[in-house]
Design an enzyme around this catalytic site. Structure first.
Site: not given
Ligand code: GLC
Ligand code: CA
Length: 594
Positions: A256, A316
């Site tokens: 993440d 991500e």
């Molecule tokens: C990422 C996740 C999102 C979350 C953020 C904070 O972007 O995909 O859903 O709110 O991280 O953890």
């Protein structure tokens, strides 16, 4: 063996298959049950696979896998409390197997106050009771393994919940053991945060904590304090978390928000850009708190551990250029195997020109591409690409493309049945805090997180109780039960594409060559492997189109394509390449041979 052989390529003359039927219940031919729960079987040696027949293509498992993202709150509710859970997921594994996915990525199910619905983790080595317990997780792993489905978890590295023991200790005193696990600074003066950095979810990224008279830093909600990745103890603890789950048979992690791990220790102010965002804050370039080079050292470390378990790391990674994306693969391909390219999800219109451009850029990175068209933070693809009139046909067109490109696709639950966004109508209904803060400009992410539509019955078969978010309006027509019975449904098309992909070396391994690159309406490409290729043709316009192909430059002098799969009725056998007629939004896939 670490990298396993796609056994099917070893049998000579298997070739490409005939047009396939709507649904196959056969076990996934490539499926190798993932490492089970035992440590010994989870630990695989990396090298033994290399000694196989020289003729076989040896690829890491994640290159031929199709991933499927599950948002556990919204997938299936087994105990009827209105919130999805692990046993719910387990009960739907046969469905996922029939659909043809190889791995599921489950977004966070760890204990959490649920401020950010699980992305605020208060214990990394357990399960939140709303989702079940470790025994349920073990059962899910085992049942998935029996169906050849691997389980990938979500790892939130950048921040914890403010209810995590580490943070509770950190904020208790300036001398506490965990104080330096987070980022604490003095303000510039009374009521003045240390610098101008903004939270992605609105307001200052600094929260004053009166107990110790300092500010702590949070890139996301104030309940999500950022960890201090310059402290080696943080790194050690998080690396241990990955081992904890690998030892339970987990096949990898989606990391993440990895671009937010580090911040400039000198706290330089970020440059301000013109205009304001949905939260009323000035627009800002996150120059000093995003995408810092120190991230790469951490990724290399995580990768070393992952490699011991033949596990995959998906990132991500919000990158703004191909150069940045390249960095996430690592100079020696020693960082993320699958950094997600969101540039692709930002082409919000059905534009062959734009898609070709993105695909070419991605291919130029030299890394193995990742394709996704939606997730739990982005408006559903059904709405983003849909024109309001031909949405189902467009959903098939998008599937026809992103599941047949050279790369690893990551699906988002419900995409395969044409789930649509259902945004809150009033501010009072909003569950995602970001949507409350940003209302009405930013309605938050509830709309893309609605319950999975299993049937046309009450609560779409998701739960017997009122679900935590309302079921989207189109559930009567767009649900698993109804679509399984309809050979022309979006779901039936997904099944067919995934089955074709699985059985077709050219789609799994072949090169990508763009065709008819000046065509602004029809997207066409060739996926060629050895002496065969699949021609993919997608009409991205609402008008019928005629196309013609000369594949001689690609080494295919044939004038014919053998139909493998198409959305057009009444087409089978072979088609002439020089005169192909396409219905609006039609998808055509045919085999050509040298
Ligand atoms: C990422 C996740 C999102 C979350 C953020 C904070 O972007 O995909 O859903 O709110 O991280 O953890
Ligand atoms: Ca951070």
């Amino acid at each position: 063996m670490g990298k396993w052989i796609l056994a099917l390529f070893m049998s000579v003359g298997l070739g490409l298959c005939a047009p396939i039927s709507a649904q196959s219940n056969a076990p996934n031919p490539q499926a190798k049950p993932p490492a089970s729960q035992s440590k010994s079987s989870a630990m695989k040696s990396k090298s033994s696979g290399q000694s196989k027949a020289a003729t076989a293509d040896v690829r890491p498992w994640w290159q031929s896998a199709v991933f499927y993202e599950i948002y556990p709150r919204s997938f299936a509710d087994s105990n009827n409390d209105g919130i999805g859970d692990l046993n719910g997921i387990t009960s739907k594994l046969d469905y996922l197997h029939q659909l043809g996915v190889d791995a599921i990525w489950i977004t966070p199910f760890y204990p959490s106050p649920q401020v950010d619905f699980g992305y605020d983790v208060s214990d990394y080595e357990n399960i939140d009771p709303i989702y079940g317990n470790l025994a349920d997780f073990g059962q899910l792993q085992t049942a998935a393994g029996q169906r050849g489905i691997r389980v990938v978890l979500d790892l939130v590295l950048n921040h914890t919940s403010d209810q995590h023991q580490w943070f509770i200790d950190a904020r208790s005193s300036r001398n506490s053991k965990h104080r330096d696990w987070y980022i604490w600074r003095d303000g510039k003066g009374p009521q003045q945060p240390p610098n101008n950095w903004e939270s992605l979810f609105g307001g200052s990224a600094w929260q004053f904590d009166p107990k110790t008279n300092q500010y702590y830093y949070h890139f996301f909600y104030p309940q999500q304090p950022d960890l201090n990745w310059r402290n080696p103890a943080v790194k050690d603890a998080m690396f241990d978390v990955t081992r904890f789950w690998y030892d339970r048979g987990v096949a990898g992690f989606r990391l993440d928000a990895v671009d937010t791990l580090f911040e400039d220790p000198k706290l330089h102010d970020n440059p301000i850009l013109p205009g304001k965002n949905a939260f009323g804050d000035p627009n800002m370039e996150d120059q000093y708190n995003r995408n810092l080079p120190e991230i790469h050292g951490i990724l290399k470390g995580l990768r070393k551990i992952a490699d011991q378990y033949d596990a995959v790391l998906i990132g991500e990674t919000w990158t703004t250029s191909i150069e940045q994306l390249k960095d996430y693969y690592g100079a020696d391909k020693d960082e993320l195997e699958l950094p997600m390219d969101f540039m692709f999800t930002m082409v919000d219109k059905l534009s062959p020109t734009e898609f070709r451009k993105q695909i070419a850029a991605l291919n130029s990175s030299g890394g193995w591409p990742v394709y996704l068209i939606g997730n739990h933070d982005i408006e559903r693809s059904y709405n983003r690409y849909g024109d309001g009139k031909h949405n189902d046909a467009i959903a098939k067109a998008m599937a026809g493309m992103y599941l047949t490109l050279r790369g690893t696709p990551i699906m988002y639950y419900g995409e395969e049945i044409g789930m649509a966004n259902d945004d809150p109508k009033t501010k009072a209904e909003v569950k995602d805090p970001k949507g409350k803060l940003g209302w009405p400009q930013d309605k938050g992410r509830d709309g893309e997180r609605t319950p999975m539509q299993w049937t046309d019955k009450v609560n779409a078969g998701f739960s017997k109780t009122r679900p935590w978010l309302p079921v989207a309006d189109n559930y009567k027509t767009h649900n698993v039960a109804v679509e399984l019975k309809d050979p022309n449904s979006i779901l039936a098309f997904y099944q067919k594409v995934l089955a074709l992909r699985r059985s077709t070396p050219a789609l799994l391994l072949g090169d990508y060559v763009a065709l008819n690159e000046n065509d602004v309406n029809v997207m066409s490409y060739l996926r060629s492997y050895k002496d065969k290729a699949v021609l993919v043709v997608i009409n991205m316009s609402s008008e019928p189109q005629r196309v013609s192909f000369n594949l001689t430059p690609q080494g295919f002098s044939t004038g014919q394509a053998k139909t493998l799969l198409t959305t057009m009725n009444g087409i089978s056998g072979s088609l002439r390449l020089t005169e192909m007629s396409l219905e609006p939004f039609a998808v055509y896939m045919g085999e050509v041979s040298r």
